[in-house]
Scaffold this active site. Structure first.
Site, PDB file in Angstrom:
ATOM      1  N   HIS A  59      58.593  96.235  34.559  1.00  0.00           N
ATOM      2  CA  HIS A  59      57.265  96.140  33.933  1.00  0.00           C
ATOM      3  C   HIS A  59      57.287  95.235  32.715  1.00  0.00           C
ATOM      4  O   HIS A  59      58.349  94.938  32.156  1.00  0.00           O
ATOM      5  CB  HIS A  59      56.723  97.524  33.544  1.00  0.00           C
ATOM      6  CG  HIS A  59      57.507  98.277  32.513  1.00  0.00           C
ATOM      7  ND1 HIS A  59      58.438  99.253  32.824  1.00  0.00           N
ATOM      8  CD2 HIS A  59      57.488  98.225  31.158  1.00  0.00           C
ATOM      9  CE1 HIS A  59      58.942  99.756  31.711  1.00  0.00           C
ATOM     10  NE2 HIS A  59      58.385  99.151  30.670  1.00  0.00           N
ATOM     11  N   GLU A  72      50.793 105.867  27.625  1.00  0.00           N
ATOM     12  CA  GLU A  72      51.027 104.686  28.447  1.00  0.00           C
ATOM     13  C   GLU A  72      50.304 104.779  29.776  1.00  0.00           C
ATOM     14  O   GLU A  72      50.090 105.874  30.310  1.00  0.00           O
ATOM     15  CB  GLU A  72      52.525 104.498  28.665  1.00  0.00           C
ATOM     16  CG  GLU A  72      53.170 105.687  29.346  1.00  0.00           C
ATOM     17  CD  GLU A  72      54.653 105.487  29.575  1.00  0.00           C
ATOM     18  OE1 GLU A  72      55.390 105.400  28.599  1.00  0.00           O
ATOM     19  OE2 GLU A  72      55.042 105.418  30.739  1.00  0.00           O
ATOM     20  N   GLN A 117      52.469  97.578  31.953  1.00  0.00           N
ATOM     21  CA  GLN A 117      52.487  98.856  31.223  1.00  0.00           C
ATOM     22  C   GLN A 117      51.688  98.670  29.924  1.00  0.00           C
ATOM     23  O   GLN A 117      52.094  97.904  29.050  1.00  0.00           O
ATOM     24  CB  GLN A 117      53.917  99.255  30.888  1.00  0.00           C
ATOM     25  CG  GLN A 117      54.028 100.571  30.115  1.00  0.00           C
ATOM     26  CD  GLN A 117      55.464 100.837  29.669  1.00  0.00           C
ATOM     27  OE1 GLN A 117      56.027 100.047  28.916  1.00  0.00           O
ATOM     28  NE2 GLN A 117      56.040 101.926  30.130  1.00  0.00           N
ATOM     29  N   HIS A 162      57.490  94.396  25.104  1.00  0.00           N
ATOM     30  CA  HIS A 162      58.844  94.323  25.679  1.00  0.00           C
ATOM     31  C   HIS A 162      58.778  93.954  27.148  1.00  0.00           C
ATOM     32  O   HIS A 162      57.722  94.015  27.766  1.00  0.00           O
ATOM     33  CB  HIS A 162      59.601  95.654  25.506  1.00  0.00           C
ATOM     34  CG  HIS A 162      59.018  96.803  26.278  1.00  0.00           C
ATOM     35  ND1 HIS A 162      58.092  97.683  25.761  1.00  0.00           N
ATOM     36  CD2 HIS A 162      59.225  97.230  27.551  1.00  0.00           C
ATOM     37  CE1 HIS A 162      57.780  98.591  26.650  1.00  0.00           C
ATOM     38  NE2 HIS A 162      58.442  98.339  27.765  1.00  0.00           N
ATOM     39  N   GLU A 167      64.207  96.357  27.991  1.00  0.00           N
ATOM     40  CA  GLU A 167      64.435  97.727  28.471  1.00  0.00           C
ATOM     41  C   GLU A 167      65.042  97.670  29.861  1.00  0.00           C
ATOM     42  O   GLU A 167      64.649  96.829  30.671  1.00  0.00           O
ATOM     43  CB  GLU A 167      63.071  98.446  28.511  1.00  0.00           C
ATOM     44  CG  GLU A 167      63.101  99.870  29.031  1.00  0.00           C
ATOM     45  CD  GLU A 167      61.688 100.463  29.197  1.00  0.00           C
ATOM     46  OE1 GLU A 167      60.721  99.940  28.564  1.00  0.00           O
ATOM     47  OE2 GLU A 167      61.552 101.418  29.961  1.00  0.00           O
TER      48      GLU A 167
HETATM   49  C1  MC0 Z   1      60.418  95.038  16.247  1.00  0.00           C
HETATM   50  N1  MC0 Z   1      60.875  93.786  16.300  1.00  0.00           N
HETATM   51  C2  MC0 Z   1      60.605  93.261  17.484  1.00  0.00           C
HETATM   52  C3  MC0 Z   1      59.924  94.268  18.185  1.00  0.00           C
HETATM   53  N2  MC0 Z   1      59.826  95.363  17.395  1.00  0.00           N
HETATM   54  N3  MC0 Z   1      60.871  92.051  18.017  1.00  0.00           N
HETATM   55  C4  MC0 Z   1      60.426  91.820  19.276  1.00  0.00           C
HETATM   56  N4  MC0 Z   1      59.756  92.747  20.004  1.00  0.00           N
HETATM   57  C5  MC0 Z   1      59.495  93.971  19.502  1.00  0.00           C
HETATM   58  N5  MC0 Z   1      58.854  94.864  20.231  1.00  0.00           N
HETATM   59  C6  MC0 Z   1      61.588  93.062  15.241  1.00  0.00           C
HETATM   60  C7  MC0 Z   1      60.724  92.933  14.001  1.00  0.00           C
HETATM   61  O1  MC0 Z   1      59.849  91.840  14.094  1.00  0.00           O
HETATM   62  C8  MC0 Z   1      61.774  92.755  12.931  1.00  0.00           C
HETATM   63  O2  MC0 Z   1      62.250  91.446  12.934  1.00  0.00           O
HETATM   64  C9  MC0 Z   1      62.900  93.669  13.390  1.00  0.00           C
HETATM   65  O3  MC0 Z   1      62.713  93.815  14.819  1.00  0.00           O
HETATM   66  C10 MC0 Z   1      62.818  95.033  12.756  1.00  0.00           C
HETATM   67  O4  MC0 Z   1      61.501  95.509  12.922  1.00  0.00           O
HETATM   68  P1  MC0 Z   1      60.955  96.880  12.339  1.00  0.00           P
HETATM   69  O5  MC0 Z   1      59.482  96.883  12.479  1.00  0.00           O
HETATM   70  O6  MC0 Z   1      61.548  97.143  10.991  1.00  0.00           O
HETATM   71  O7  MC0 Z   1      61.460  97.906  13.381  1.00  0.00           O
HETATM   72  P2  MC0 Z   1      62.762  98.774  13.451  1.00  0.00           P
HETATM   73  O8  MC0 Z   1      63.978  98.024  13.015  1.00  0.00           O
HETATM   74  O9  MC0 Z   1      62.483 100.087  12.800  1.00  0.00           O
HETATM   75  O10 MC0 Z   1      62.828  98.990  15.041  1.00  0.00           O
HETATM   76  C11 MC0 Z   1      62.947  97.931  15.942  1.00  0.00           C
HETATM   77  C12 MC0 Z   1      63.478  98.517  17.248  1.00  0.00           C
HETATM   78  C13 MC0 Z   1      62.517  99.672  17.639  1.00  0.00           C
HETATM   79  C14 MC0 Z   1      63.498  97.408  18.289  1.00  0.00           C
HETATM   80  C15 MC0 Z   1      64.903  99.021  17.026  1.00  0.00           C
HETATM   81  O11 MC0 Z   1      61.198  99.168  17.816  1.00  0.00           O
HETATM   82  C16 MC0 Z   1      62.962 100.419  18.841  1.00  0.00           C
HETATM   83  O12 MC0 Z   1      63.833 101.281  18.799  1.00  0.00           O
HETATM   84  N6  MC0 Z   1      62.359 100.130  20.037  1.00  0.00           N
HETATM   85  C17 MC0 Z   1      62.749 100.787  21.260  1.00  0.00           C
HETATM   86  C18 MC0 Z   1      61.834 101.934  21.571  1.00  0.00           C
HETATM   87  C19 MC0 Z   1      60.387 101.516  21.822  1.00  0.00           C
HETATM   88  O13 MC0 Z   1      60.002 100.384  21.575  1.00  0.00           O
HETATM   89  N7  MC0 Z   1      59.577 102.492  22.329  1.00  0.00           N
HETATM   90  C20 MC0 Z   1      58.182 102.235  22.665  1.00  0.00           C
HETATM   91  C21 MC0 Z   1      58.026 101.871  24.081  1.00  0.00           C
HETATM   92  P3  MC0 Z   1      62.560  90.658  11.586  1.00  0.00           P
HETATM   93  O14 MC0 Z   1      62.928  89.283  12.052  1.00  0.00           O
HETATM   94  O15 MC0 Z   1      61.291  90.731  10.795  1.00  0.00           O
HETATM   95  O16 MC0 Z   1      63.711  91.420  10.967  1.00  0.00           O
HETATM   96  S1  MC0 Z   1      58.404 103.260  25.089  1.00  0.00           S
HETATM   97  C22 MC0 Z   1      58.328 102.748  26.678  1.00  0.00           C
HETATM   98  O17 MC0 Z   1      58.064 101.630  26.936  1.00  0.00           O
HETATM   99  C23 MC0 Z   1      58.588 103.755  27.720  1.00  0.00           C
HETATM  100  C24 MC0 Z   1      58.166 105.092  27.493  1.00  0.00           C
HETATM  101  C25 MC0 Z   1      58.835 103.331  29.126  1.00  0.00           C
HETATM  102  O18 MC0 Z   1      58.865 102.133  29.400  1.00  0.00           O
HETATM  103  O19 MC0 Z   1      59.000 104.189  30.000  1.00  0.00           O
END
Ligand code: MC0
Length: 141
Positions: free
Chosen positions: A7, A43, A59, A83, A133
């Protein structure tokens, strides 16, 4: 290792507004909706294509609170592609292989994803700025 594009995750402010737009644009239908509290999202999965290795979906993701990954993304960047998710047949084997090659994994072990899938995120920093992912779909999805 990868079997399909599972997705494309799109951050939206409101599922109620976004779903009819995707339905109207492409004739897509919502195959599944759920709230994932651990991920902080509501979602909707809209089926694009179902093939031999499983489904491919759009998604749509609405944050349940501002202090969540999608809530923070919306506040910082606005709506857009959040993503990309690739299908894998065996997520444990995929994570083991990626650990050996030194990739920055957000989830070192699988967590619960949509429709009973097992998922793990890889940090965007290591993949050209794209939050990535891996999805091992549940049987029949
Ligand atoms: C954050 N950043 C991204 C981003 N989110 N870059 C690209 N795409 C994204 N989606 C970048 C920011 O711009 C920043 O870059 C750096 O990462 C840190 O950002 P932050 O806002 O301080 O965020 P953090 O560090 O607290 O967390 C970033 C991280 C987090 C990727 C680790 O979003 C995470 O754990 N994501 C995985 C879980 C998730 O997204 N769940 C929701 C979908 P700079 O350059 O400014 O430092 S759940 C889902 O989709 C499910 C249920 C499913 O598919 O089944």
């Amino acid at each position: 290792m990868l079997t399909r594009i599972d997705h494309v995750g799109i951050a939206v402010a409101s599922l109620e507004e976004a779903i009819p737009r995707y339905e109207a644009a492409f004739g897509l239908k919502v195959a599944h909706q759920e709230t994932n509290e651990a991920q902080g999202v509501r979602e909707a999965m809209l089926l694009v294509h179902h093939g031999d290795t499983g489904g491919s979906y759009v998604q749509l993701l609405e944050p349940v609170r501002p202090d969540t990954p999608v809530g923070k993304f919306l506040a910082k960047k606005g709506p857009g592609i959040h993503h990309i998710a690739y299908g894998v047949a065996d997520i444990d084997a995929a994570l083991a292989a990626l650990t050996v090659t030194g990739f920055d994994l957000v989830n070192k072990t699988p967590v619960h994803g949509t429709s009973g899938s097992r998922i793990a995120f890889m940090h965007p920093k290591g993949l050209g700025g794209v939050l990535t992912e891996l999805v091992e779909a549940a049987e029949g999805h």
